[in-house]
Write an enzyme that holds these catalytic residues in place. Structure first.
Site, PDB file in Angstrom:
ATOM      1  N   HIS A   1     -13.018 -87.401  59.572  1.00  0.00           N
ATOM      2  CA  HIS A   1     -11.928 -86.674  58.925  1.00  0.00           C
ATOM      3  C   HIS A   1     -10.566 -87.281  59.246  1.00  0.00           C
ATOM      4  O   HIS A   1      -9.556 -86.566  59.171  1.00  0.00           O
ATOM      5  CB  HIS A   1     -11.957 -85.199  59.346  1.00  0.00           C
ATOM      6  CG  HIS A   1     -13.208 -84.486  58.944  1.00  0.00           C
ATOM      7  ND1 HIS A   1     -13.481 -84.143  57.642  1.00  0.00           N
ATOM      8  CD2 HIS A   1     -14.276 -84.067  59.679  1.00  0.00           C
ATOM      9  CE1 HIS A   1     -14.655 -83.526  57.582  1.00  0.00           C
ATOM     10  NE2 HIS A   1     -15.163 -83.479  58.804  1.00  0.00           N
TER      11      HIS A   1
ATOM     12  N   HIS B   1     -16.652 -87.443  66.557  1.00  0.00           N
ATOM     13  CA  HIS B   1     -17.086 -86.785  65.322  1.00  0.00           C
ATOM     14  C   HIS B   1     -15.956 -86.714  64.300  1.00  0.00           C
ATOM     15  O   HIS B   1     -16.144 -87.081  63.135  1.00  0.00           O
ATOM     16  CB  HIS B   1     -17.580 -85.378  65.646  1.00  0.00           C
ATOM     17  CG  HIS B   1     -18.067 -84.621  64.463  1.00  0.00           C
ATOM     18  ND1 HIS B   1     -19.343 -84.746  63.973  1.00  0.00           N
ATOM     19  CD2 HIS B   1     -17.443 -83.720  63.651  1.00  0.00           C
ATOM     20  CE1 HIS B   1     -19.493 -83.960  62.919  1.00  0.00           C
ATOM     21  NE2 HIS B   1     -18.346 -83.326  62.704  1.00  0.00           N
TER      22      HIS B   1
ATOM     23  N   LYS C   1     -21.478 -88.993  52.039  1.00  0.00           N
ATOM     24  CA  LYS C   1     -20.634 -87.846  52.390  1.00  0.00           C
ATOM     25  C   LYS C   1     -20.269 -87.168  51.079  1.00  0.00           C
ATOM     26  O   LYS C   1     -19.524 -87.720  50.268  1.00  0.00           O
ATOM     27  CB  LYS C   1     -19.369 -88.306  53.122  1.00  0.00           C
ATOM     28  CG  LYS C   1     -18.458 -87.170  53.589  1.00  0.00           C
ATOM     29  CD  LYS C   1     -18.923 -86.588  54.888  1.00  0.00           C
ATOM     30  CE  LYS C   1     -17.920 -85.609  55.478  1.00  0.00           C
ATOM     31  NZ  LYS C   1     -18.376 -85.023  56.746  1.00  0.00           N
TER      32      LYS C   1
END
Length: 305
Positions: free
Chosen positions: A197, A182, A240
């Site tokens: 990220h 993730h 995003k």
């Protein structure tokens, strides 16, 4: 007679259904203060010898989106975000090389079971072994041991692998996700980009033409690396609206910052410090499944800017 007496003493508990086993040992961990967490984060910042130097990365930020523009999906940037990354220098460093090895191991769409063959387990172990050679992870391990979170570096190492690489399901179906996938790889979940990220992954996706950079909405106060940015982007057709990243940091720095906050401030904002400037990291635990003695996997962690 003694046996009969003991039985009479225990009889009320047996009748009520209460356990007669000793209570678990109470949590002996010393609470980590905000000041201690910020001090350790500063130590990570100073010790990140594998980070990018000022000339190793050149960004082309182009357009700064307002708060009303970030969710529009409008492409305000005609050019790529990364003008230059010194791959020959940075990606040759062992922790970067081991990270890159991991980034092709995942199915990015949730709902599809993740297969983890022996070769990929070996890559996970190689990555963890490599980051544990760094002073950043040593500092983190020593801190956790001093505070009673772990009894040894070995127990922390085992738990770090499970919290980050242990599989769970985000779709009530197959085991399709992990904290590492993730945060460091990114996923497509419910028609949107979820997670993602890590700057190395973002760079490689843009380089391969899979990600289209749209705009940025926040630029950190730091003049060198690591710095922090928030971007808007599309991965294929998926949007995003706000993705935050450490830029120029080493893999061990990202893992250390996120794990520090995950262990000491789970499911909350965690105040950390870099170069004298305070910011926050948001952490989330995965509450729908556990491992070990009720421990939770990493659901997400990222700079909150």
């Amino acid at each position: 007679m003694k046996v009969y007496f003991v039985f009479l003493c225990l009889l009320p508990s047996l009748i009520s259904g209460a356990s007669i086993l000793p209570e678990p040992r109470k949590d002996v961990r010393a609470s980590a203060s905000n000041a201690e967490i910020q001090s350790l984060a500063e130590q990570f910042y100073a010790a990140d010898t594998n980070k990018a130097a000022s000339g190793d990365i050149t960004l082309n930020l182009q357009y700064k989106a307002s708060s009303t523009q970030t969710s529009s999906g409008t492409d305000f940037a005609s050019q790529k975000l990364f003008n230059y990354v010194n791959e020959a220098k940075l990606f040759a460093r062992p922790t970067f090389a081991r990270l890159v090895d991991l980034l092709d191991n995942y199915v990015h769409t949730t709902g599809t079971a993740e297969s983890v063959p022996t070769a990929e387990v070996n890559e996970q172990n190689a990555f963890i072994d490599e980051i544990f050679k760094t002073s950043i992870i040593t500092k983190l391990s020593d801190f956790f041991i001093s505070k009673g979170y772990y009894s040894s570096a070995a127990s922390f190492k085992t738990d770090l692998k499970e919290m980050w690489f242990g599989l769970y399901t985000r779709t009530s179906g197959p085991l399709d996700s992990s904290g590492f996938e993730h945060v460091f790889h990114g996923e497509i979940h419910k028609g949107k980009i979820s997670g993602l990220h890590n700057w190395v992954r973002l760079y490689l996706l843009e380089k391969s033409g899979q990600v289209n950079y749209l705009s940025y909405s926040s630029d950190g106060v730091w003049n060198g690396y690591p710095d922090i940015y928030a971007f808007q982007l599309k991965w294929s057709t998926y949007l995003k609206t706000l993705g935050s990243f450490f830029i120029g940091s080493s893999p061990e720095f990202d893992i250390a910052m996120y794990t520090l906050c995950y262990v000491t401030r789970p499911d909350s904002l965690c105040s950390v410090k870099m170069g004298g400037s305070i910011f926050q990291i948001q952490t989330y635990t995965w509450a729908n499944s556990t491992y070990g003695n009720g421990k939770r996997y990493v659901a997400s962690s990222y700079p909150n800017i």
